[in-house]
Design a protein around this motif. Structure first.
Motif, mmCIF file in Angstrom:
data_model
loop_
_atom_site.group_PDB
_atom_site.id
_atom_site.type_symbol
_atom_site.label_atom_id
_atom_site.label_comp_id
_atom_site.label_asym_id
_atom_site.label_seq_id
_atom_site.Cartn_x
_atom_site.Cartn_y
_atom_site.Cartn_z
ATOM 1 N N LEU A 54 -8.777 7.080 -6.165
ATOM 2 C CA LEU A 54 -7.988 7.312 -4.950
ATOM 3 C C LEU A 54 -9.025 7.234 -3.537
ATOM 4 O O LEU A 54 -8.379 6.627 -2.454
ATOM 5 C CB LEU A 54 -7.480 8.867 -4.880
ATOM 6 C CG LEU A 54 -6.369 9.066 -5.962
ATOM 7 C CD1 LEU A 54 -6.202 10.579 -5.918
ATOM 8 C CD2 LEU A 54 -5.216 8.348 -5.528
ATOM 9 N N TYR B 147 -8.197 4.734 -0.518
ATOM 10 C CA TYR B 147 -8.020 5.352 0.992
ATOM 11 C C TYR B 147 -9.026 4.502 1.812
ATOM 12 O O TYR B 147 -8.725 4.297 3.011
ATOM 13 C CB TYR B 147 -8.509 6.747 0.937
ATOM 14 C CG TYR B 147 -8.705 7.580 2.285
ATOM 15 C CD1 TYR B 147 -7.232 7.558 2.967
ATOM 16 C CD2 TYR B 147 -9.611 7.916 2.830
ATOM 17 C CE1 TYR B 147 -7.338 8.196 4.219
ATOM 18 C CE2 TYR B 147 -9.847 8.570 4.123
ATOM 19 C CZ TYR B 147 -8.557 8.646 4.786
ATOM 20 O OH TYR B 147 -8.463 9.184 5.979
ATOM 21 N N VAL C 99 -2.614 6.285 0.724
ATOM 22 C CA VAL C 99 -2.824 7.820 0.155
ATOM 23 C C VAL C 99 -2.205 8.582 1.193
ATOM 24 O O VAL C 99 -1.759 9.829 0.598
ATOM 25 C CB VAL C 99 -4.509 7.825 0.199
ATOM 26 C CG1 VAL C 99 -4.960 9.248 0.037
ATOM 27 C CG2 VAL C 99 -5.163 6.889 -0.803
#
Length: 1096
Positions: free
Chosen positions: A1020, A1024, A1031
């Motif tokens: 993640l 991002y 995200v």
């Protein structure tokens, strides 16, 4: 001189110490006379007293054994002639016995080819038509061959042909006895006479049958030949396995025979099962064995008697091999479980067990429960996967049986299940704990009736509770109230000892939850440890053991203030009391404290290591035994038939004028044994030295070399537990030296590490290949894995180590080591094997990813190409669930290791064509663990190979998408999320992120596999940075998932830091969206998240 000598020997037999001392002093002078040998010969031949003739023979034997080279050639020749003349004319058996021993002592120096008269006498006497002559001839043959078997090898074929005839001399049982004992001595040197030895087995069995009728004690000893044949030359007995099993079953089942003989017969079958389980199955002997075994296991004792394991003095909870047929029957089933495929064993066993459990006879029920209990260790996977609920229900129902025998057996079974069926059995906590607590509520009443029963209740409680972890919390107040009450109020010291032990088990589960109870527990332990009466020693030892557990579990902050006091307490106890059990317990305490507060040991390391090294060096507790199991005294007269004669000669020995050396000649000893307490002390000393060295690091350096050398000697110790501990400690010494080098880098420290690895690794590899005991080999494989994991590339600075370890793993996977039956002629069924055999291979397999992560991929590739097919063979649908799970899991770990090594991507790409079909097939498996490991493996393949398998990404994504739609197992779903994240991190351009990322995030937070949080949140974070909008669009779900991770006990610090760093970035870059997402959380999670972000 002859008359004077005879008079002195007569005085030695008098019950008057003053007379004996005076005669001894005169004998010392007499032995300085060069004519002493002829004089003793004359007495040995001419005295009218059998006792004096025997004493003369004994003294001559001692002189020959220790001082043969000092005897003149003329006296030697004279002695050779005289001893044979004396033997032929002697009429007293006890004197013949001593004369045969004198001949045996001489044969060690004067081999048969230089003593033709001996061979002639042996030939004449053993072939004599006179039964008595044959008997004494075989006595002499037995003693000389036992003394020095090898020089007789040229005569073995001839001797075996002779024995085939003599073994049919059924009317002369003593001759049969000596004939069989001689065969036993010859087995190890059979060699080229294997054909003749094989031919003799039927006659041997018939001879044993007749000897049993004549003399059960001699028959018990003679039956050792069967075990010797199995151990040394198993191929000899293979054609006769059926006959041997039927013979031993008949003996073991015959209640008119003594227990020792029945146990020996049953132990022969047990040993055979251990060595040749596949032959036993192939010959269809398992059914008949069990049919005969169950009546023994379930037999009611004679009127007025109790079963031995229900006697109040019985300390051992577990049935063990002893002089009791019931224990031997249980031991045999235990051995079957350890050495046979569960499917084949249970096919025959279940009907018999069910019949017992449904019977109204308490001994039948007890037998059925004991059978279930001893199956738990060897057939754990089978029981857990096929029938755990039903057998546990049976055991729990039996806990409320009206008969205490049945309840007691149920407690033992529950203890065994709790010990070996983890973690599955802990899921039944709600059903089992109330039953155990109910038992404890009637503690005092039960203890008045039967301490043995209460011991089993505590065993069940300990085994079950120590694996519960935090699930113990609801039961903790009741448990600790009961235990503390027992410590303060129990009438019986045994109950206090059991309660102290139980607190240790509870601490293993409760850990810091036990802190509120710590002060009263410590107060009680201190009170017990300062007691001075002998009856308190078992309680003191148990208190030390529990103190060690508390040191490891209660938490550093709570225990550290007590650490110096604990060390001093241990030292004071061992200074005051000389007891191996007590010392062993202090070693465990020092070891435990070293893991919590190593600095508290530093001032005392000299004293602590000195005591432990002395324990390893010590010969204390080692007993040399003679053929008749009499303790070896200074005189070393090992084979007197009569206790009075042995006692008489013991008196002579105490003042023996001949002995100028105190050491026993090892060749005169039939065997050694070591008291269990001293074995346990050596084992625990090795374990403790290894752990203390690792915990104390640099402070241990002055003691490392001496400890290393002493432990190295223990790797050849006869007892397997000591060998295992010693080999394990060597591995820890390597890890300790590696730790010292990394913390204090210098060429000296580095070279010391490499030198140590060069000594230790070949020793460990050799032990795996040659040790006969699987438990030792599993321990050593675990040690090798630990060394590779800690020392990594340093292990492989020596290029030969990579080859040695790789080939070793290969050979274990191929079952080519001694403990796996290497060299056996048995065909192997790859799909069905004993669970312990599979477990051994798992230990080896665990080493493959560890080696993979320690060397460049191209160096390991040739070995990996050999190893992978062996793993892939175990992925077939016909293999057991355990095999499929292990093999696919290991493949996944190998691919995971390739991610971070030089050349790993290229190797993973080259392997992908072979591995992809296996892993894709695995995700469709019926077993959740196999599916889980397959998903993990696919994810790691994607992560390791990356763009090299981009063409396979669509297929993999399709597989994962279908799984997410229907997979019900939470751990598998967690791993699906992690696998998708690995694909993204390795080759994000090949993944449709707008479709895949929402699918991943919608399955957060992870429910079971918390380790994968690191994978998911690293992914993640990466997304991002590259495509933040993806995200931000999922902000609410990601923040909610993060709030579950921060502060989670099962999530490591690295993963928590990754989560917090992402949250801070989101809060900083997208404050409004972040605050809105956080505000939607429950208050408790909002607070946790806020604290984590602000404190980092």
């Amino acid at each position: 001189m002859i008359e004077e000598l005879e008079q002195l020997l007569l005085q030695l037999t008098q019950p008057d110490n003053a007379v004996i001392q005076q005669a001894t002093a005169q004998l010392k002078q007499a032995f300085k006379d060069p004519t002493i040998i002829p004089a003793l010969c004359a007495v040995m031949r001419g005295s009218q007293s059998p006792e004096i003739r025997q004493s003369a023979a004994v003294l001559l034997r001692l002189r020959v054994r220790k001082h043969w080279n000092k005897i003149s050639p003329d006296d030697r020749e004279s002695l050779k002639a005289v001893v044979l003349q004396a033997f032929t004319t002697e009429t007293e058996h006890k004197v013949q016995h001593s004369l045969s021993q004198l001949c045996a002592a001489m044969v060690k120096h004067e081999t048969p080819d230089r003593w033709p008269a001996l061979l002639q006498l042996l030939n004449q006497s053993t072939k004599s038509t006179n039964p008595h002559d044959r008997q004494v001839g075989l006595l002499l043959l037995n003693k000389v061959i036992e003394s020095n078997p090898e020089p007789f090898k040229p005569h073995y074929c001839q001797l075996l042909q002779l024995f085939n005839t003599l073994l049919q001399d059924y009317n002369n049982p003593t001759a049969l006895y000596y004939c069989i004992l001689t065969l036993n001595a010859m087995v190890i040197y059979t060699g080229t006479a294997e054909k003749e030895m094989r031919a003799i087995v039927p006659s041997l069995i018939d001879a044993l049958k007749h000897l049993i009728k004549a003399n059960q004690e001699q028959a018990t000893e003679a039956m050792e030949v069967l075990i010797e044949l199995m151990e040394i030359e198993v191929t000899i007995i293979v054609p006769h396995i059926t006959d041997i099993v039927h013979f031993c079953l008949a003996v073991g089942s015959d209640t008119t025979l003594n227990d020792a003989l029945r146990v020996k017969a049953l132990s022969c079958i047990t040993f055979l099962i251990k060595l040749k389980s596949k032959s036993v199955l192939r010959l269809k002997l398992l059914g008949p064995i069990l049919q005969n075994l169950f009546p023994i296991l379930t037999a009611a004792p004679s009127p007025g008697q109790h079963d031995p394991d229900d006697e109040e003095e019985e300390d051992d909870v577990e049935p063990s091999e002893s002089d009791n047929p019931k224990h031997s029957a249980a031991q045999m089933i235990d051995t079957m479980a350890l050495h046979m495929p569960p499917e084949k064993l249970f096919h025959h066993l279940l009907p018999l067990t069910k019949a017992c459990l449904t019977s109204q006879d308490p001994y039948q029920k007890k037998g059925g429960l004991v059978c279930l209990a001893v199956l738990a260790e060897g057939c754990a996977d089978y029981l857990c996967s096929k029938m755990l609920q039903s057998v546990l229900q049976t055991v729990c129902q039996s806990l409320s049986d009206s008969n205490r025998l049945v309840r007691s057996a149920a407690l033992f079974a529950l203890g065994q299940f709790s010990e070996h069926l983890q973690p599955e059995i802990s899921k039944y906590c709600a059903e089992v704990m109330p039953l155990l607590l109910e038992y404890l509520s009637s503690l005092n009443e039960e203890s008045r009736n039967s301490i043995c029963h209460v011991t089993k209740a505590f065993y069940a409680l300990e085994s079950f509770t120590e694996n519960l972890g935090s699930d113990i919390e609801p039961y903790l107040p009741t448990l600790m109230h009961t235990m503390l009450s027992a410590l303060n109020n129990a009438e019986h010291l045994k109950i206090k000892e059991l309660a102290v032990s139980a607190i240790g088990a509870i601490a293993n589960a409760a850990k810091e939850l036990l802190v509120p109870y710590f002060p009263p527990v410590i107060e009680s332990l201190k009170r017990f440890l300062v007691a001075t009466t002998d009856d308190m020693m078992p309680l003191q030892n148990q208190s030390l053991d529990t103190l060690s557990v508390l040191a490891r579990t209660i938490g550093k902050d709570v225990f550290s203030p007590l650490a110096p006091e604990c060390i001093q307490l241990g030292l004071n106890l061992t200074d005051a009391i000389d007891d191996p059990d007590l010392r062993r317990c202090t070693y465990g305490l020092y070891s435990a404290v070293s893991t919590v507060c190593p600095e508290s040991l530093t001032p005392h390391l000299t004293a602590i290591t000195t005591v432990m090294q002395l324990a390893l060096k010590s010969k204390e507790g080692i007993m040399a035994h003679l053929e008749e199991d009499k303790t070896f005294v200074l005189l070393d007269d090992e084979d007197e038939d009569d206790d009075d004669d042995a006692n008489k000669e013991g008196k002579e020995a105490e003042e023996d004028p001949l002995e100028d050396e105190s050491e026993t000649d090892v060749h005169d000893v039939a065997g050694f044994s070591v008291e269990n307490a001293y074995i346990n002390e050596k084992e625990d000393a090795c374990d403790a030295l290894g752990e203390i060295a690792l915990s104390t690091g640099v402070a241990f350096q002055p003691f490392l070399e001496s400890s290393f050398q002493q432990v190295l000697e223990m790797t050849e110790f006869p007892h397997e537990d000591v060998r295992r501990a010693a080999l394990g400690a060597l591995g820890q010494f390597c890890q300790a030296q590696h730790k010292v080098w990394t913390e204090n880098p210098s060429e000296i420290n580095h070279q010391a590490l490499l030198n140590m690895l060069n000594v230790v690794l070949p020793r460990l590899v050799s032990a795996v290949r040659t040790d006969r005991e699987r438990q030792v080999v599993m321990g050593v494989l675990e040690t090798i894995n630990g060394v590779v994991k800690s020392c990594k590339e340093e292990v492989f600075r020596n290029p030969s180590h990579l080859k040695e370890i790789s080939l070793l793993i290969r050979d274990v996977l191929r079952k080519k080591t001694i403990c796996q039956g290497s060299g056996n002629d048995e065909t192997d069924d790859e799909d069905q094997q004993a669970e312990y055999d599979a477990m051994l291979q798992e230990y080896a397999g665990e080493g493959i990813p560890l080696v993979t992560s320690s060397v460049p991929a191209d160096q390991f590739a040739p070995y990996l190409h050999d190893l992978l097919p062996l793993l892939m063979n175990k992925t077939k649908s016909t293999c057991t669930v355990a095999d499929r799970s292990f093999s696919i899991g290991t493949i996944g770990e190998i691919l995971h290791a390739l991610v971070n090594v030089s050349g790993g991507r290229g190797l993973a790409g080259r392997l992908s064509n072979g591995l992809l079909p296996v892993l894709v097939a695995g995700v469709k498996d019926q077993d959740a663990e196999v599916r889980n490991n397959s998903v993990f493996g696919l994810g790691c393949l994607a992560q390791a190979a990356g763009p090299l398998i981009a063409s396979d990404y669509p297929m993999m994504l399709s597989v994962f998408s279908k799984m997410l739609a229907k997979e019900y197992d939470l751990r598998v779903r967690d791993n699906l999320c992690a696998a998708l994240c690995r694909m993204i991190m390795s080759n994000k351009d090949a993944v449709p992120l707008d479709q895949v990322l929402p699918a991943v995030v919608s399955n957060l937070p992870l429910k079971e596999d918390q380790e994968e949080n690191q994978t998911v949140f690293t992914c993640l974070t990466m997304i991002y940075k590259h495509t933040p909008v993806l995200v931000v669009n999922l902000m609410k779900l990601i923040v909610a998932a993060s709030s579950h991770v921060v502060g989670h006990k099962e999530v490591n610090k690295e993963a928590q830091s990754t989560v917090v760093a992402l949250m801070k970035e989101l809060a900083q870059d997208h404050g409004a969206e972040f605050q809105a997402a956080a505000a939607s959380l429950p208050a408790e999670q909002q607070a946790k998240l806020a604290v984590a972000i602000s404190s980092s």
